[in-house]
Design an enzyme around this catalytic site. Structure first.
Site, mmCIF file in Angstrom:
data_model
loop_
_atom_site.group_PDB
_atom_site.id
_atom_site.type_symbol
_atom_site.label_atom_id
_atom_site.label_comp_id
_atom_site.label_asym_id
_atom_site.label_seq_id
_atom_site.Cartn_x
_atom_site.Cartn_y
_atom_site.Cartn_z
ATOM 1 N N GLY A 138 0.823 -1.193 0.000
ATOM 2 C CA GLY A 138 0.000 0.000 0.000
ATOM 3 C C GLY A 138 0.859 1.245 0.000
ATOM 4 N N GLY A 139 0.217 2.384 -0.267
ATOM 5 C CA GLY A 139 0.895 3.664 -0.152
ATOM 6 C C GLY A 139 1.472 4.175 -1.456
ATOM 7 N N CYS A 148 5.622 9.756 0.193
ATOM 8 C CA CYS A 148 4.312 9.211 0.543
ATOM 9 C C CYS A 148 3.181 10.032 -0.058
ATOM 10 C CB CYS A 148 4.161 9.076 2.052
ATOM 11 S SG CYS A 148 5.482 8.101 2.801
ATOM 12 N N HIS A 168 14.403 4.206 -0.054
ATOM 13 C CA HIS A 168 15.189 3.357 0.843
ATOM 14 C C HIS A 168 16.664 3.525 0.499
ATOM 15 C CE1 HIS A 168 11.550 1.478 2.157
ATOM 16 N NE2 HIS A 168 11.306 0.911 0.995
ATOM 17 N N VAL A 182 4.973 6.712 -3.000
ATOM 18 C CA VAL A 182 6.404 6.522 -3.266
ATOM 19 C C VAL A 182 7.218 6.873 -2.021
ATOM 20 C CG1 VAL A 182 6.707 8.866 -4.202
ATOM 21 C CG2 VAL A 182 8.291 7.047 -4.878
ATOM 22 N N THR A 183 8.292 6.117 -1.793
ATOM 23 C CA THR A 183 9.240 6.435 -0.735
ATOM 24 C C THR A 183 10.646 6.063 -1.195
ATOM 25 O OG1 THR A 183 9.646 6.355 1.653
ATOM 26 C CG2 THR A 183 9.162 4.253 0.556
ATOM 27 N N GLY A 200 6.646 -3.600 5.320
ATOM 28 C CA GLY A 200 6.819 -3.172 6.702
ATOM 29 C C GLY A 200 7.200 -1.718 6.846
ATOM 30 N N LEU A 201 8.194 -1.458 7.713
ATOM 31 C CA LEU A 201 8.555 -0.084 8.060
ATOM 32 C C LEU A 201 9.944 0.267 7.541
ATOM 33 C CD1 LEU A 201 10.865 0.139 10.525
ATOM 34 C CD2 LEU A 201 8.947 -0.567 11.928
ATOM 35 N N ALA A 202 10.156 1.577 7.400
ATOM 36 C CA ALA A 202 11.468 2.130 7.057
ATOM 37 C C ALA A 202 11.719 3.306 7.988
ATOM 38 C CB ALA A 202 11.503 2.570 5.601
#
Length: 221
Positions: free
Chosen positions: A71-72, A168, A77, A74-75, A150-152
């Protein structure tokens, strides 16, 4: 078996092989498969979630873009960011996805409280924030009652690639990291605390630490 949790230390990994491994693990698991947390850092990459819109990618330059099934929006990493993937049978745990999101967000809030930093979740935008800056991004996928992705958590990284996107989906969203808040200074400092807090919040009784990928699904190296 639901009280068992395997924590896999994976080091630094390229994004796409790990994504493939998460999918295969989720597809192959059965009702007796222990839940796992995968702890790692990624090579630089932009990931665009299922709701992602092209206009939120402003100037990617030489950083690859991967369209993914979480879901969501763009981000980004990259090294110095703690990534934790939650491969959990939430149906077996009788959890809804909103409950899982709440627990992940609360884990990061609890982590920062250990350093006397007030962090909070927002009802309108997943993740964890300090004042008006975003500290931790969050995106999940649920398949067959099981979660992955998961999380970043931004720990001690180069934040400049976030300027190449609307993080986001929010234009002008300012990012922050734990090192600049007098929180954890390294991924190695943050990671064991995040997994410890999460495991305690969900009541896992038996924690098994492992290094590297299991042999019965896709290798990511």
């Amino acid at each position: 078996m639901s009280s068992d949790l395997i924590i896999r230390q994976l080091g630094r990994q390229p994004y796409e092989p790990v994504w493939a491994a998460m999918q295969q693990f989720t597809d192959q698991r059965d009702s007796d498969t222990p839940d796992e947390l995968w702890v790692l850092e990624h090579d630089p990459v932009f990931t665009q979630g299922q709701a992602g819109k092209e206009e939120h990618i402003l100037a990617p330059g030489d950083i690859p873009i991967v369209k993914v099934d979480r879901g969501g929006q763009v981000t980004y990493h990259g090294p110095g960011q703690l990534v934790v993937y939650f491969l959990l049978d939430i149906r077996r745990r009788k959890m809804g996805v909103r409950q899982l999101v709440n627990q992940i967000e609360a884990t990061i809030v609890d982590l920062m409280a250990r350093y006397q930093v007030t962090a909070a979740a927002r009802p309108d935008a997943p993740g964890v924030y300090v004042d008006d800056t975003k500290l931790c991004s969050l995106g999940l996928r649920i398949r067959k009652g099981c979660s992955f992705h998961g999380l970043a958590l931004n720990v001690n990284m180069d934040l400049s690639p976030f300027l190449r996107i609307n993080p986001c989906g929010y234009a002008g969203m300012q990012m922050v990291q734990t090192a600049s808040l007098n929180g954890p200074q390294t991924v190695a400092e943050a990671a064991p605390q995040v997994t410890e807090i999460f495991a305690e919040r969900l009541g896992y009784q038996h924690i098994h630490e492992q290094t590297g990928f299991a042999k019965d699904y896709v290798q990511a190296s």
